[in-house]
Design an enzyme around this catalytic site. Sequence first.
Site, PDB file in Angstrom:
ATOM      1  N   SER A 195      -4.178  19.953  20.958  1.00 28.55           N
ATOM      2  CA  SER A 195      -5.550  19.617  20.559  1.00 28.55           C
ATOM      3  C   SER A 195      -5.639  18.200  19.997  1.00 28.55           C
ATOM      4  O   SER A 195      -6.659  17.528  20.176  1.00 28.55           O
ATOM      5  CB  SER A 195      -6.103  20.645  19.570  1.00 28.55           C
TER       6      SER A 195
ATOM      7  N   LEU B 295      12.259  12.881   7.521  1.00 25.92           N
ATOM      8  CA  LEU B 295      11.199  13.778   7.999  1.00 25.92           C
ATOM      9  C   LEU B 295       9.891  13.575   7.219  1.00 25.92           C
ATOM     10  O   LEU B 295       9.894  13.620   5.989  1.00 25.92           O
ATOM     11  CB  LEU B 295      11.682  15.233   7.849  1.00 25.92           C
TER      12      LEU B 295
ATOM     13  N   LEU C  71      13.320  13.091  15.806  1.00 25.57           N
ATOM     14  CA  LEU C  71      13.730  11.986  16.672  1.00 25.57           C
ATOM     15  C   LEU C  71      15.066  11.424  16.180  1.00 25.57           C
ATOM     16  O   LEU C  71      15.290  11.292  14.979  1.00 25.57           O
ATOM     17  CB  LEU C  71      12.692  10.865  16.657  1.00 25.57           C
TER      18      LEU C  71
ATOM     19  N   HIS D  96       0.640  14.955  10.282  1.00 24.97           N
ATOM     20  CA  HIS D  96       1.207  16.094   9.551  1.00 24.97           C
ATOM     21  C   HIS D  96       0.069  16.811   8.807  1.00 24.97           C
ATOM     22  O   HIS D  96      -0.757  16.146   8.169  1.00 24.97           O
ATOM     23  CB  HIS D  96       2.271  15.599   8.562  1.00 24.97           C
TER      24      HIS D  96
ATOM     25  N   ASN E 184       2.921   9.776  13.613  1.00 20.16           N
ATOM     26  CA  ASN E 184       2.941  11.242  13.566  1.00 20.16           C
ATOM     27  C   ASN E 184       1.752  11.719  12.751  1.00 20.16           C
ATOM     28  O   ASN E 184       1.273  11.008  11.868  1.00 20.16           O
ATOM     29  CB  ASN E 184       4.239  11.726  12.905  1.00 20.16           C
TER      30      ASN E 184
ATOM     31  N   ARG F 173      10.258  18.347  17.530  1.00 15.56           N
ATOM     32  CA  ARG F 173      11.672  17.976  17.422  1.00 15.56           C
ATOM     33  C   ARG F 173      11.812  16.724  16.576  1.00 15.56           C
ATOM     34  O   ARG F 173      10.933  15.863  16.594  1.00 15.56           O
ATOM     35  CB  ARG F 173      12.259  17.706  18.819  1.00 15.56           C
TER      36      ARG F 173
HETATM   37  C1  GRF Z   1      -0.996  20.006  14.163  1.00 11.71           C
HETATM   38  O1  GRF Z   1      -1.337  20.817  13.069  1.00 11.71           O
HETATM   39  C2  GRF Z   1      -0.233  18.792  13.700  1.00 11.71           C
HETATM   40  O2  GRF Z   1      -0.636  18.331  12.451  1.00 11.71           O
HETATM   41  C3  GRF Z   1       1.178  19.302  13.631  1.00 11.71           C
HETATM   42  O3  GRF Z   1       1.307  20.177  14.726  1.00 11.71           O
HETATM   43  C4  GRF Z   1       0.021  20.684  15.080  1.00 11.71           C
HETATM   44  C5  GRF Z   1      -0.204  20.350  16.518  1.00 11.71           C
HETATM   45  O4  GRF Z   1      -1.391  20.910  17.021  1.00 11.71           O
HETATM   46  N1  GRF Z   1       2.101  18.193  13.637  1.00 11.71           N
HETATM   47  P1  GRF Z   1      -1.923  20.474  18.462  1.00 11.71           P
HETATM   48  O5  GRF Z   1      -0.797  20.789  19.455  1.00 11.71           O
HETATM   49  O6  GRF Z   1      -2.236  19.014  18.420  1.00 11.71           O
HETATM   50  O7  GRF Z   1      -3.123  21.326  18.711  1.00 11.71           O
END
Ligand code: GRF
Length: 201
Positions: free
Chosen positions: A13, A144, A93, A109, A107, A91
Amino acid sequence: MHDLGILLSGRGSNFLAIADAIASGKIPNAQIAVVISNLAEAPGLAAARQRGLNAIAIEANGRKRAEHDQEIVATLQAHKVDLVCLAGYMRLLSPRFIQAFPQRILNIHPSLLPAFPGLDAQLQAFEFGVQVTGCTVHFVDEQLDHGPIILQRSVPVFEDDDPHSLAARILKQEHIAYPEAIARVLSGKYETIGRRYLPKP
Ligand code: GRF
């Protein structure tokens, strides 16, 4: 033109939010050069294919992390990627991957870092009892969920929330935060000073 490489492992998403933001001009001068997943069956990879994007599965197949990462790096370089966006890529890196794209890997989070790094951040926040949480877009470094923060968005935790309703509220903000953060990085108007990401004077 900036060429983005997206790495994902699941639903995708955030990838779709980035693709939509490019299509609507919210991330100017950018295109998605390639979408890579470590899992061939990731729904995000199918969604990328449906949109006519280069969508490639590169599975680890029991290989060591460094070797698997090397194939991903080579694929990103072959597509002339200048910004790598991790979007639910599950994963870690390897250092050589990170060194191949210095300050060029982002990234997202689902917590307000440095609170609740690692897996299931929304559940961690819920169980800790915080009343405010959110999401963080940050540069990737060798620790991380640790590199300099590009931007954060917060959400309240309501009394009648459960982990699912909270995660959904955070996800909506992720879809706003990630495109904004990418646009900020690509604008060239910001710089990292220590750990802070600030507009250039
Ligand atoms: C999201 O909550 C993101 O913050 C985390 O993994 C999830 C990925 O969701 N790192 P999507 O695959 O982008 O829907």
